[in-house]
Motif scaffolding. Structure first.
Motif, PDB file in Angstrom:
ATOM      1  N   MET A   1       4.587   8.485  -5.905  1.00 25.87           N
ATOM      2  CA  MET A   1       3.639   7.435  -5.533  1.00 25.87           C
ATOM      3  C   MET A   1       3.626   6.331  -6.589  1.00 25.87           C
ATOM      4  N   SER A   2       3.726   6.712  -7.857  1.00 32.66           N
ATOM      5  CA  SER A   2       3.747   5.716  -8.933  1.00 32.66           C
ATOM      6  C   SER A   2       4.974   4.826  -8.819  1.00 32.66           C
TER       7      SER A   2
ATOM      8  N   GLY B   1      -0.988   0.418   9.740  1.00 35.84           N
ATOM      9  CA  GLY B   1      -0.530  -0.219   8.512  1.00 35.84           C
ATOM     10  C   GLY B   1       0.279  -1.469   8.742  1.00 35.84           C
ATOM     11  N   LYS B   2       0.892  -1.608   9.917  1.00 35.23           N
ATOM     12  CA  LYS B   2       1.632  -2.810  10.317  1.00 35.23           C
ATOM     13  C   LYS B   2       2.668  -3.251   9.287  1.00 35.23           C
ATOM     14  N   GLY B   3       3.444  -2.314   8.798  1.00 31.88           N
ATOM     15  CA  GLY B   3       4.511  -2.647   7.864  1.00 31.88           C
ATOM     16  C   GLY B   3       4.061  -2.900   6.446  1.00 31.88           C
ATOM     17  N   GLU B   4       2.765  -2.785   6.179  1.00 29.03           N
ATOM     18  CA  GLU B   4       2.257  -3.018   4.829  1.00 29.03           C
ATOM     19  C   GLU B   4       2.012  -1.719   4.064  1.00 29.03           C
ATOM     20  N   VAL B   5       2.341  -0.591   4.682  1.00 27.44           N
ATOM     21  CA  VAL B   5       2.049   0.714   4.086  1.00 27.44           C
ATOM     22  C   VAL B   5       3.322   1.544   3.957  1.00 27.44           C
ATOM     23  N   GLU B   6       3.520   2.142   2.777  1.00 23.78           N
ATOM     24  CA  GLU B   6       4.561   3.141   2.585  1.00 23.78           C
ATOM     25  C   GLU B   6       3.894   4.507   2.559  1.00 23.78           C
ATOM     26  N   LEU B   7       4.254   5.349   3.530  1.00 25.20           N
ATOM     27  CA  LEU B   7       3.610   6.657   3.661  1.00 25.20           C
ATOM     28  C   LEU B   7       4.491   7.752   3.075  1.00 25.20           C
ATOM     29  N   ILE B   8       3.869   8.621   2.308  1.00 24.08           N
ATOM     30  CA  ILE B   8       4.564   9.754   1.698  1.00 24.08           C
ATOM     31  C   ILE B   8       4.041  11.025   2.338  1.00 24.08           C
ATOM     32  N   LEU B   9       4.887  11.700   3.109  1.00 22.29           N
ATOM     33  CA  LEU B   9       4.520  12.970   3.737  1.00 22.29           C
ATOM     34  C   LEU B   9       4.665  14.068   2.696  1.00 22.29           C
TER      35      LEU B   9
ATOM     36  N   ILE C   1       0.849  -1.199   0.000  1.00 23.63           N
ATOM     37  CA  ILE C   1       0.000   0.000   0.000  1.00 23.63           C
ATOM     38  C   ILE C   1       0.884   1.249   0.000  1.00 23.63           C
ATOM     39  N   THR C   2       0.558   2.194  -0.861  1.00 24.01           N
ATOM     40  CA  THR C   2       1.231   3.491  -0.889  1.00 24.01           C
ATOM     41  C   THR C   2       0.190   4.564  -0.617  1.00 24.01           C
ATOM     42  N   ALA C   3       0.426   5.386   0.388  1.00 27.48           N
ATOM     43  CA  ALA C   3      -0.553   6.405   0.767  1.00 27.48           C
ATOM     44  C   ALA C   3       0.135   7.738   1.011  1.00 27.48           C
ATOM     45  N   GLU C   4      -0.610   8.784   0.785  1.00 23.79           N
ATOM     46  CA  GLU C   4      -0.102  10.147   0.985  1.00 23.79           C
ATOM     47  C   GLU C   4      -0.670  10.733   2.272  1.00 23.79           C
ATOM     48  N   MET C   5       0.193  11.338   3.075  1.00 27.34           N
ATOM     49  CA  MET C   5      -0.238  12.035   4.290  1.00 27.34           C
ATOM     50  C   MET C   5       0.242  13.478   4.225  1.00 27.34           C
ATOM     51  N   GLU C   6      -0.507  14.371   4.842  1.00 29.93           N
ATOM     52  CA  GLU C   6      -0.118  15.778   4.845  1.00 29.93           C
ATOM     53  C   GLU C   6       0.534  16.184   6.166  1.00 29.93           C
ATOM     54  N   ASP C   7      -0.071  15.779   7.266  1.00 31.88           N
ATOM     55  CA  ASP C   7       0.393  16.216   8.581  1.00 31.88           C
ATOM     56  C   ASP C   7       1.272  15.136   9.212  1.00 31.88           C
ATOM     57  N   LYS C   8       2.464  15.529   9.630  1.00 34.96           N
ATOM     58  CA  LYS C   8       3.398  14.573  10.222  1.00 34.96           C
ATOM     59  C   LYS C   8       2.867  13.988  11.530  1.00 34.96           C
ATOM     60  N   LYS C   9       1.963  14.708  12.202  1.00 34.45           N
ATOM     61  CA  LYS C   9       1.407  14.215  13.466  1.00 34.45           C
ATOM     62  C   LYS C   9       0.600  12.924  13.264  1.00 34.45           C
ATOM     63  N   ASN C  10       0.096  12.718  12.062  1.00 35.32           N
ATOM     64  CA  ASN C  10      -0.696  11.517  11.782  1.00 35.32           C
ATOM     65  C   ASN C  10       0.147  10.359  11.269  1.00 35.32           C
ATOM     66  N   PHE C  11       1.423  10.609  11.064  1.00 31.13           N
ATOM     67  CA  PHE C  11       2.302   9.611  10.448  1.00 31.13           C
ATOM     68  C   PHE C  11       2.403   8.344  11.306  1.00 31.13           C
TER      69      PHE C  11
END
Length: 639
Positions: A542-543, A268-276, A251-261
Motif C-alpha cells: 500500500m505504501s 472509484g471511477k478509475g481513481e482507486v487502486e484496490l489491493i485484494l 486513492i489506495t484501498a484494501e479489500m478482503e472479499d473479491k465479491k466487493n472488488f
C-alpha cells in the motif's frame, strides 16, 4: 400556550445567551459593565460625593472614577478623610471585583475549551500534497516508517491520519511504536472517514495520495466502499481544491472479499487502486513456499529501504530492442516496459521495440539513478552454460490450520504444481470440510484430503510422517480465535516443526502466516525459508502504490501465475560455478532463455539476517564475484 412566569422567561433567555459561547458572554459582561459605570457615575454626581472635595467634578470624570475603582481595587486607598466618597466607591469596587473575576473565569474557560477542542483533533488541516491515511489498524505502524523513508530526499513531508480514535492516543502510539519521523510531520485528527463533514477536516482535496485502511471487522469492505464514495462523489471537490479542471484522486484501498472488488472499482471511477489482501497474501504464500528466499526478494522490492522499482523515460534507447535495453544499465536492473498507453509488460519478448513515449521499469537505488550508464563490458562467454529444465515430479504439500485465505491458496497451488500432486489439510476445526469438498471440483492438478487433528500437539505432529512433504504451509486460525491467540497457535506449531527439522534433519520448506506484525519478531529467528507472511506485506504494498499507482500493474503481473514471476533457480543452470564472473554474464545467459536476471542468492549466507539471508538484488553488473555450486540466480520468468 400556557402562561409562563417572567422568572422562567428570564432563565430561558439567560440559558440561550450562555449557550452562545465565551465570546458572547464576554460581550454581555462588557455591556453590563458599561451600564453599571453609567448608573454609578450618575448617582455619584447627583449625590455630590466628589473625590477630595473637588468642586469642578464633571459627569465624564465621574464615569472615569467609577471605572478605575471597578478595575483596580487599590485606587480606593488614595482618598484621605473623605469617608462618604470612600464608602460609595467601596460598593463600586466590590461590583468591579465580581466583574473582573467573572471576566478572568470566562477567558480562562474559553482558552481551556479551545485547547480541549484542539486536543480532540477537530481543526481543519491546512496542508497541500500530503499523504492522507483514513482509518486505524496495526498496518499504520509499517506504513508510516515507509512514507518517512520515501520522504527522505524531500525538504518536508506530511502524513495526515483521520480515524475514529482519540487524537492524543493516536499520537502516543505513533511516538511509542514508530519513533522519530525525521523530516516528516505526522498530523492526527479525530473523525469518522465515512462522514463527509469529518472527512473534510483532513483536507482530502489537496492530498497527494489517500490510503484507506481496513477496519479489521466483518463489515470492513462495505465501510471502505462508503469512504470511497464519500471522497469521490463530493460535488464541491473541485471548488475546494481550487483547480480550474478536474484532477483525479490517487486513492489506495484494501479489500478482503473479491465479491466487493467490482463495486469498489465502479464507485472509484478509475481513481482507486484496490489491493485484494486475501488473494495477494495467498499468492505470495504459494510462491514463497516453493522457493527458498523469495520472501526476502518481495520484501526488498516492496519497502523503501534499499532498491525499489521506478519508471523512467529513456530517449536514448528509443528504437532498441528490450534485449539491448537490459544491457544499457550498469547499476539498475530492468524488469520490463511501461508502454505509452499506460499498460505494463514484465519480461516482454526480447525483440520488443522500445518506442518513444515508453518508459523502462527498473530496480534501482533512487528515482534519479535509473539512467543508461552501462560500461562497455562483455559477458564472459566461456562461463555461460545451457541446460534443459528438469521434468517436475508430483509434489506433496501439507496445510496446517484454516482461514478464509485457504481456498485462495488451494486454487493458486493448482496453477503451479504438476498433475497428480497431493495436498493434505489438517485443522483443529471440522467446519472447513464442506469447503474442501467443494474445492475438489475446482482443481485439476491436485488431490485434496482433510483431517481434524490437534495441530499444536507435539505427539500428533510427530506421528504425521512430515518428511514425506515437500512444503508445509501454516495458516492462522483467524476465524476462530482473537488475533493474539491465533498467532500464538501458529507460533507453537512453527516451533515444533523447526525443532523436528533440527533433530531429524528434514528438508521440507515452511512458510507461516501471522496476523500481527509485532508477533513476526517472535517467529522470525532462523532463516528466510521460514518467512512469516503477515499484514506487513500488504502495508508495504500500500505504501508503494500510494507513491506510484502504476506499481500496482507491476505487482499484479508478478503475482499472476499466467505472467512472468520471480523465480530463484540454481546458478549452475546459467553459468559455471566456482569461477569469477560479472553479472553481465548471468544477464546474457538468462536472456538466451527469454528470462531477465535481477540478482542472485549466496546459500552460505542463507541464515544471516544482516546479509539479507544471502539475497543480492540489483548488483553492479561489471563487478566480479564467484558463485558456489549451490548458489542461486534470481530471474523473471514465465515458468
Amino acid at each position: 400556550m400556557r402562561n409562563i412566569s417572567l422568572l422562567d422567561r428570564i432563565k430561558y433567555r439567560f440559558d440561550s445567551f450562555v449557550s452562545q459561547g465565551t465570546i458572547s458572554m464576554i460581550k454581555g459582561l462588557g455591556v453590563i459593565t458599561v451600564i453599571i459605570i453609567v448608573i454609578f457615575g450618575t448617582f455619584l454626581l447627583l449625590l455630590g460625593l466628589h473625590p477630595d472635595h473637588d468642586n469642578e467634578f464633571t459627569i465624564y470624570e465621574s464615569f472615569w472614577v467609577n471605572l478605575t475603582h471597578a478595575l483596580d481595587p487599590g485606587v480606593l486607598g488614595n482618598h484621605d478623610e473623605n469617608w462618604p466618597f470612600r464608602l460609595f466607591m467601596m460598593l463600586t469596587t466590590i461590583i468591579g471585583l465580581v466583574i473582573i473575576s467573572t471576566l478572568i473565569g470566562l477567558v480562562s474557560n474559553g482558552i481551556l475549551t479551545k485547547l480541549e477542542a484542539l486536543r480532540k483533533g477537530r481543526s481543519f488541516v491546512i496542508e497541500r500534497d500530503h499523504v492522507l491515511i483514513l482509518g486505524w489498524s496495526s498496518k499504520i505502524f509499517t506504513i508510516i516508517p515507509e512514507l518517512v523513508e520515501a520522504n527522505e530526499n524531500q525538504k518536508r513531508g506530511v502524513v495526515v491520519i483521520l480515524a475514529d480514535m482519540d487524537k492524543v492516543l493516536m499520537e502516543d502510539e505513533i511516538k511509542d511504536k514508530v519513533g522519530n519521523t525525521r523530516n516528516t510531520q505526522v498530523i492526527c485528527r479525530t473523525g469518522n472517514p465515512i462522514d463527509v463533514h469529518d472527512l473534510k477536516i483532513a483536507n482530502p482535496f489537496d492530498a497527494k495520495s489517500i490510503i484507506i485502511l481496513d477496519k479489521e471487522n466483518e463489515n470492513s469492505d462495505s465501510q471502505i466502499i462508503k469512504t470511497i464514495v464519500a471522497i469521490v462523489t463530493d460535488p464541491k471537490r473541485e471548488k475546494l481544491r481550487g483547480l480550474p479542471e478536474k484532477r483525479p484522486y490517487h486513492i489506495t484501498a484494501e479489500m478482503e472479499d473479491k465479491k466487493n472488488f467490482d463495486v469498489a472499482k465502479m464507485v472509484g471511477k478509475g481513481e482507486v487502486e484496490l489491493i485484494l489482501s486475501d488473494e495477494i497474501i495467498s499468492k505470495i504464500m504459494v510462491q514463497t513456499s516453493r522457493q527458498s528466499g523469495l520472501s526476502v526478494v518481495y520484501q526488498d522490492l516492496m519497502d523503501f529501504d534499499g532498491d525499489e522499482i521506478y519508471f523512467e523515460s529513456a530517449p536514448s534507447l528509443v528504437g532498441k530492442t528490450f534485449r539491448e535495453v537490459l544491457f544499457a544499465y550498469e547499476d539498475s536492473s530492468i524488469m520490463g516496459i511501461q508502454f505509452e498507453d499506460g499498460s505494463v509488460s514484465i519480461n516482454p519478448p526480447m525483440d520488443t521495440i522500445f518506442n518513444s513515449g515508453d518508459k523502462v521499469i527498473g530496480i534501482t537505488a533512487d528515482d534519479d539513478t535509473l539512467v543508461p550508464n552501462a560500461k562497455p563490458t562483455e559477458p564472459i562467454e566461456s562461463n555461460i552454460v545451457y541446460t534443459e529444465p528438469e521434468p517436475q515430479d508430483a509434489e506433496k504439500l501439507l496445510i496446517v490450520g484454516w482461514n478464509n485465505r485457504a481456498r485462495y491458496i488451494i486454487r493458486e497451488l493448482d496453477n503451479y504444481v504438476p498433475p497428480g500432486s497431493e495436498v493434505h489439510i489438517v485443522s483443529k476445526f471440522g467446519d472447513a470440510e464442506k469447503t474442501v469438498e467443494k474445492l475438489k471440483n475446482t482443481v485439476s492438478n491436485i488431490n485434496i484430503d482433510f483431517e481434524v487433528i490437534d495441530t499444536t500437539g507435539r505427539e500428533t505432529l510427530e506421528s504425521m510422517n512430515l518428511e514425506k512433504y515437500d512444503y508445509i504451509i501454516l495458516l492462522c486460525y483467524q476465524n476462530y480465535f482473537p488475533i493474539q491467540e491465533a498467532d500464538a497457535q501458529t507460533l507453537i506449531t512453527l516451533l515444533h516443526l523447526r525443532n523436528f527439522t533440527e533433530i531429524k534433519g528434514s528438508k521440507y520448506k515452511i512458510v507461516s502466516e501471522m496476523l500481527d506484525i509485532r508477533n513476526r519478531q517472535l517467529a522470525d529467528i532462523t532463516s528466510a525459508d521460514d518467512f512469516i507472511v503477515s499484514d506487513k506485506l500488504i502495508s508495504l504494498l500500500m505504501s508503494q502504490v500510494s507513491e506510484n499507482k502504476d506499481l500496482m500493474r507491476v505487482f499484479e503481473d508478478l503475482f499472476d501465475a499466467d505472467g512472468s514471476e520471480i523465480y530463484i533457480k540454481p546458478a549452475k543452470e546459467y553459468v559455471q560455478t566456482g569461477v569469477p564472473m560479472n553479472f553481465y554474464t548471468i544477464l546474457e545467459s538468462a536472456a538466451r532463455k527469454n528470462e531477465v536476471a535481477i540478482g542472485y542468492r549466496t546459500i552460505s549466507k542463507a541464515r544471516s539476517a544482516d546479509e539479507q539471508y544471502g539475497v543480492v538484488l540489483n548488483p553492479v553488473k561489471s563487478e566480479e564475484f564467484t558463485l558456489a555450486e549451490n548458489d542461486m540466480v534470481i530471474v523473471l520468468s514465465e515458468d
